[in-house]
Scaffold this motif. Structure first.
Motif, PDB file in Angstrom:
ATOM      1  N   ASP A   1      86.606  25.104  56.237  1.00  0.00           N
ATOM      2  CA  ASP A   1      87.017  26.560  56.174  1.00  0.00           C
ATOM      3  C   ASP A   1      87.787  26.842  57.325  1.00  0.00           C
ATOM      4  N   ALA A   2      89.176  27.078  57.311  1.00  0.00           N
ATOM      5  CA  ALA A   2      89.902  27.426  58.504  1.00  0.00           C
ATOM      6  C   ALA A   2      89.632  28.512  58.897  1.00  0.00           C
ATOM      7  N   ALA A   3      89.430  29.795  58.112  1.00  0.00           N
ATOM      8  CA  ALA A   3      89.074  30.955  58.692  1.00  0.00           C
ATOM      9  C   ALA A   3      87.751  30.972  59.227  1.00  0.00           C
ATOM     10  N   LEU A   4      86.799  30.275  58.781  1.00  0.00           N
ATOM     11  CA  LEU A   4      85.562  30.162  59.512  1.00  0.00           C
ATOM     12  C   LEU A   4      85.680  29.641  60.854  1.00  0.00           C
ATOM     13  N   VAL A   5      86.405  28.388  61.176  1.00  0.00           N
ATOM     14  CA  VAL A   5      86.611  27.821  62.126  1.00  0.00           C
ATOM     15  C   VAL A   5      87.592  28.713  63.223  1.00  0.00           C
ATOM     16  N   GLN A   6      88.407  29.509  62.722  1.00  0.00           N
ATOM     17  CA  GLN A   6      89.069  30.544  63.472  1.00  0.00           C
ATOM     18  C   GLN A   6      88.227  31.469  64.032  1.00  0.00           C
ATOM     19  N   ALA A   7      87.435  32.080  63.232  1.00  0.00           N
ATOM     20  CA  ALA A   7      86.614  32.972  63.478  1.00  0.00           C
ATOM     21  C   ALA A   7      85.712  32.721  64.579  1.00  0.00           C
ATOM     22  N   LEU A   8      85.198  31.554  64.303  1.00  0.00           N
ATOM     23  CA  LEU A   8      84.173  30.961  65.512  1.00  0.00           C
ATOM     24  C   LEU A   8      84.999  30.685  66.932  1.00  0.00           C
ATOM     25  N   GLN A   9      86.259  30.312  66.930  1.00  0.00           N
ATOM     26  CA  GLN A   9      87.084  30.171  68.094  1.00  0.00           C
ATOM     27  C   GLN A   9      87.048  31.557  68.785  1.00  0.00           C
ATOM     28  N   LEU A  10      87.526  32.491  67.995  1.00  0.00           N
ATOM     29  CA  LEU A  10      87.601  33.876  68.372  1.00  0.00           C
ATOM     30  C   LEU A  10      86.330  34.465  69.122  1.00  0.00           C
ATOM     31  N   ALA A  11      85.101  34.181  68.301  1.00  0.00           N
ATOM     32  CA  ALA A  11      83.974  34.584  69.068  1.00  0.00           C
ATOM     33  C   ALA A  11      83.729  34.021  70.329  1.00  0.00           C
TER      34      ALA A  11
ATOM     35  N   GLY B   1      83.031  34.339  76.166  1.00  0.00           N
ATOM     36  CA  GLY B   1      83.445  33.695  77.585  1.00  0.00           C
ATOM     37  C   GLY B   1      83.496  32.076  77.813  1.00  0.00           C
ATOM     38  N   LEU B   2      83.298  31.306  76.558  1.00  0.00           N
ATOM     39  CA  LEU B   2      83.115  30.010  76.502  1.00  0.00           C
ATOM     40  C   LEU B   2      84.681  29.367  76.427  1.00  0.00           C
ATOM     41  N   ARG B   3      84.805  28.314  77.300  1.00  0.00           N
ATOM     42  CA  ARG B   3      86.093  27.714  77.219  1.00  0.00           C
ATOM     43  C   ARG B   3      86.534  27.015  76.115  1.00  0.00           C
ATOM     44  N   ARG B   4      85.547  26.669  75.358  1.00  0.00           N
ATOM     45  CA  ARG B   4      85.588  25.628  74.086  1.00  0.00           C
ATOM     46  C   ARG B   4      84.389  25.950  73.306  1.00  0.00           C
ATOM     47  N   ALA B   5      84.904  26.008  71.879  1.00  0.00           N
ATOM     48  CA  ALA B   5      83.869  26.580  70.997  1.00  0.00           C
ATOM     49  C   ALA B   5      83.528  25.217  70.613  1.00  0.00           C
ATOM     50  N   PRO B   6      82.064  25.293  69.992  1.00  0.00           N
ATOM     51  CA  PRO B   6      81.204  24.039  69.518  1.00  0.00           C
ATOM     52  C   PRO B   6      82.086  23.524  68.310  1.00  0.00           C
ATOM     53  N   ARG B   7      81.869  22.338  67.904  1.00  0.00           N
ATOM     54  CA  ARG B   7      82.451  21.890  66.881  1.00  0.00           C
ATOM     55  C   ARG B   7      81.456  22.321  65.602  1.00  0.00           C
ATOM     56  N   LEU B   8      82.100  22.711  64.514  1.00  0.00           N
ATOM     57  CA  LEU B   8      81.387  23.372  63.282  1.00  0.00           C
ATOM     58  C   LEU B   8      81.332  22.309  62.128  1.00  0.00           C
ATOM     59  N   TRP B   9      80.260  22.030  61.753  1.00  0.00           N
ATOM     60  CA  TRP B   9      80.130  21.106  60.826  1.00  0.00           C
ATOM     61  C   TRP B   9      79.110  21.651  59.918  1.00  0.00           C
ATOM     62  N   MET B  10      79.057  21.073  58.690  1.00  0.00           N
ATOM     63  CA  MET B  10      78.190  21.537  57.519  1.00  0.00           C
ATOM     64  C   MET B  10      77.410  20.527  57.087  1.00  0.00           C
ATOM     65  N   SER B  11      76.164  20.685  56.646  1.00  0.00           N
ATOM     66  CA  SER B  11      75.239  19.928  56.259  1.00  0.00           C
ATOM     67  C   SER B  11      74.077  20.548  55.487  1.00  0.00           C
ATOM     68  N   GLY B  12      73.808  19.538  54.436  1.00  0.00           N
ATOM     69  CA  GLY B  12      72.797  20.004  53.348  1.00  0.00           C
ATOM     70  C   GLY B  12      71.666  19.597  53.752  1.00  0.00           C
ATOM     71  N   GLN B  13      71.336  19.178  54.691  1.00  0.00           N
ATOM     72  CA  GLN B  13      70.114  18.857  54.996  1.00  0.00           C
ATOM     73  C   GLN B  13      69.251  19.890  56.152  1.00  0.00           C
ATOM     74  N   VAL B  14      69.862  20.789  56.504  1.00  0.00           N
ATOM     75  CA  VAL B  14      69.443  21.852  57.330  1.00  0.00           C
ATOM     76  C   VAL B  14      69.125  23.228  56.564  1.00  0.00           C
ATOM     77  N   ASP B  15      68.345  23.962  56.737  1.00  0.00           N
ATOM     78  CA  ASP B  15      67.979  25.202  56.153  1.00  0.00           C
ATOM     79  C   ASP B  15      68.350  26.519  57.083  1.00  0.00           C
ATOM     80  N   ALA B  16      68.532  26.268  58.413  1.00  0.00           N
ATOM     81  CA  ALA B  16      68.934  27.291  59.328  1.00  0.00           C
ATOM     82  C   ALA B  16      70.151  26.715  60.216  1.00  0.00           C
ATOM     83  N   PRO B  17      70.783  27.407  60.656  1.00  0.00           N
ATOM     84  CA  PRO B  17      71.853  27.199  61.587  1.00  0.00           C
ATOM     85  C   PRO B  17      71.338  26.445  62.952  1.00  0.00           C
ATOM     86  N   GLN B  18      71.858  25.529  63.356  1.00  0.00           N
ATOM     87  CA  GLN B  18      71.208  24.664  64.386  1.00  0.00           C
ATOM     88  C   GLN B  18      72.504  24.347  65.561  1.00  0.00           C
ATOM     89  N   LEU B  19      71.945  24.321  66.850  1.00  0.00           N
ATOM     90  CA  LEU B  19      72.877  23.671  67.676  1.00  0.00           C
ATOM     91  C   LEU B  19      72.379  22.556  68.372  1.00  0.00           C
TER      92      LEU B  19
END
Length: 641
Positions: free
Chosen positions: A161-171, A176-194
């Motif tokens: 989802d390019a829009a979601l990736v773009q929104a993550l970069q803006l956020a 104040g982060l120099r680089r946004a984290p890589r955004l991946w999707m997984s069906g094995q997790v029930d909640a967002p994880q870093l």
């Protein structure tokens, strides 16, 4: 086998564990007494507990707090060697074993001391092996979690989802982060994880568990707050502390409280700094529910119902703690509890005047030769042949008296161990205790030690190559003092045995002189009898000649011959009477001489036993000195001169 490093490691583990208990109690008390403390402040305080644990294990220069009561000074004289007045310590178990062991076990104990393997060493190796096994088990479990994390990432896919990736970069830019984290999707997790402290990856649930709308925005803000706070990097230290102190329940409590305070601090930042609704964020937490914590990462979901309840309660408005108070409490914990500390004994009060020095044991005098028990028998010649004078038995020589103790002066010193006359030793140590020196070093080392640290003490001076050090900590020096005290007591006993041997030697010499007097008396009487017998023999020959002339001349002079024979028999009886009169005395002296010889032999056997124990204690003192020096170097209590 050198176990000084293992013992030093175990000491650090013990002291650090004790300090961790006190620091956990302090932080827990502050958090309970001040419920208005912000979550970020509590997070810092609990993180400092992990910092203290790691520093205490690896820092070799702890702060010394002289809060323990001053121990009794170990006097090195015979009158003060009652060891029950001194608190026993573990490193001295081998010395006490040597002092009380039977003689038939001495070779085995001496062999164990010579090889450096003592009961204390075995305990140290066993405990160190258990601790290392636990650390390895924890490391293996972490390795398994890392492999599970890699498998989870391998089963995930980048967000399309390019829009979601773009929104993550803006956020990310807004945070104040120099680089946004890589955004991946997984069906094995029930909640967002870093996950991933080096290259973070933000995993979002896919499929039926996917978040939408405001919930997704709040979840992304929560994970970006973790990145802004660098929680993944700061969390490595508590994880390391938990691996090293896996056996410490209070440290595990501190790590859990740190993780809880970290999540509450991120929740407060999402609600307070970004204007999110508390009710909306609370509904998000309830929607995410309870889920296992990710391996090597953080998650928005709570790990337990208790944690979820505490996070929901923290969302309620409360009076904030003043910032200056939070900074002051943090500084207080850093100053009071983080730096590694050791409790040491307070300086001892001034010592009483030094007791008289123990004089080294004099050499055992040689045993006097025993006189045969049947006494001295004299063989008398029979006339007419002139008898030879009986041989006079040589009087046994008296053994030399033990040497007088050397005169004490200000430059005298007592050595227990080895005193080397050369200057080629790589290392040496000198224990100075109230004017007395116990050394295993060269004479130059002893003189240098007295110039460096004086003559009072107690202080342990040692040299490693060209570097000189001094240890004044009584808790470290006392074990060495006790070993040397036992060795000095054995020296006193050896000296006492030497004096007893000298007394027996003088008694043997006196008995020998009495035997010589009796022998001279018997010899004198025998000589007189022999002279008289010679004279009477001449009279008999003259009487025989006169009898022959009388027979020719009809003169009977037989009465003269009978008178001469009677006088000869009288002389023989006088000699026999003198011999009988002194034979009983000579036999009694011989019996006394034999008894003294037996006592002399028994004292010599005791002297040999004490010599063996002295050698064992000297080996123990050498090993104890190595341990004390290693502990002093490891703990920073050795002051370089």
């Amino acid at each position: 086998m050198d176990t000084t490093m293992l013992i030093s490691l175990l000491e650090r583990l013990g002291w650090t564990s004790l300090q961790t208990v006190l620091l956990v109690a302090l932080v827990y008390g502050l958090c309970r007494a001040l419920p208005s403390l912000s979550a970020s402040t509590r997070c810092r305080l609990w993180w400092l507990v992990s910092l203290q644990a790691v520093l205490g294990l690896f820092w070799s220069q702890p702060l010394q707090l002289a809060w323990l009561p001053a121990p009794q000074t170990v006097a090195m004289s015979a009158t003060d060697l009652a060891a029950d007045a001194i608190h026993p310590m573990a490193p001295e178990l081998s010395a006490n074993l040597l002092a009380t062991a039977p003689i038939n076990q001495a070779p085995d104990i001496a062999a164990s001391i010579g090889s450096g393997v003592s009961p204390m060493a075995w305990w140290a190796m066993a405990l160190a092996a258990l601790w290392l096994s636990g650390v390895l088990v924890m490391a293996w479990r972490t390795f398994g979690e890392w492999r599970q994390c890699r498998a989870l990432l391998a089963a995930s896919h980048p967000c399309e989802d390019a829009a979601l990736v773009q929104a993550l970069q803006l956020a990310a830019d807004a945070h104040g982060l120099r680089r946004a984290p890589r955004l991946w999707m997984s069906g094995q997790v029930d909640a967002p994880q870093l996950v991933g402290p080096l290259r973070p990856v933000l995993l979002l649930p896919a499929g039926a568990n996917a978040l939408q709308g405001d919930a997704l925005d709040l979840a992304l803000t929560h994970e970006l707050q973790h990145m802004q706070r660098r929680d993944l990097q700061w969390g490595l230290l508590p994880a390391l502390a938990q691996h090293l102190f896996f056996f410490h329940p209070l440290l595990r409590l501190a790590v859990r409280e740190y993780a809880q305070a970290r999540e509450e601090a991120v929740d407060a930042a999402v609600v307070g700094q970004h204007g999110a609704s508390r009710h909306a964020y609370g509904r998000l937490l309830l929607q995410l529910g309870v889920a296992p914590q990710p391996h090597l990462g953080v998650a928005s979901a709570a790990p337990s119902t208790t944690s979820l309840k505490r996070r929901l309660m923290s969302l309620q408005p409360r009076r904030a703690c003043p910032r200056i108070l939070a900074i002051g409490l943090t500084a207080l914990v850093v100053a009071v509890g983080v730096a590694p500390m050791r409790l040491v004994a307070a300086p001892a009060p001034p010592a009483p005047p030094a007791p008289p020095k123990v004089v080294p044991a004099p050499p055992a005098p040689p045993a006097a030769p025993a006189v045969p028990a049947n006494g001295v028998h004299l063989v008398m010649p029979t006339p007419p042949a002139p008898p030879a004078a009986p041989s006079v038995p040589a009087a046994p020589s008296a053994p030399p008296a033990p040497p007088a103790p050397p005169a004490e002066d200000d430059d005298s010193y007592t050595t227990v161990g080895e005193l080397h006359l050369g200057n080629d030793l790589e290392r040496g140590h000198v224990l100075i205790d109230h004017g007395r020196s116990y050394a295993s070093a060269t004479i130059d080392d002893i003189q240098q030690a007295r110039r460096d640290v004086g003559r009072d003490g107690p202080v342990l001076w040692f040299r490693e190559g060209n570097k000189r050090y001094a240890v004044r900590d009584l808790a470290l020096i006392q074990p060495l003092q006790r070993v040397y005290a036992q060795s000095a007591e054995l020296g006193r006993q050896q000296g006492q045995l030497g004096r007893e041997q000298g007394v027996l030697g003088r008694q043997q010499g006196e008995l020998g002189r009495k035997q010589a007097v009796y022998a001279r008396e018997i010899s004198r009487v025998a000589t007189q009898a022999a002279s008289r017998a010679v004279r009477e023999s001449d009279i008999n020959r003259q009487g025989a000649a006169e009898a022959a002339r009388a027979a020719r001349g009809a003169v009977d002079d037989a009465a003269i011959a009978r008178q001469a024979a009677a006088e000869a028999r009288l002389a023989m009886r006088e000699v026999q009477a003198v011999q009988d009169a002194h034979s009983h005395d000579i036999s009694e002296l011989a019996n006394q001489q034999a008894q003294l010889g037996l006592r002399q032999a028994a004292l010599g056997s005791q002297q040999a036993e004490l010599g063996e124990r002295q050698a064992q204690l000297q080996a123990q003192a050498s090993a104890q000195a190595k341990q004390v020096i290693a502990r002093a170097m490891a703990s920073g209590k050795a002051q370089q001169l």
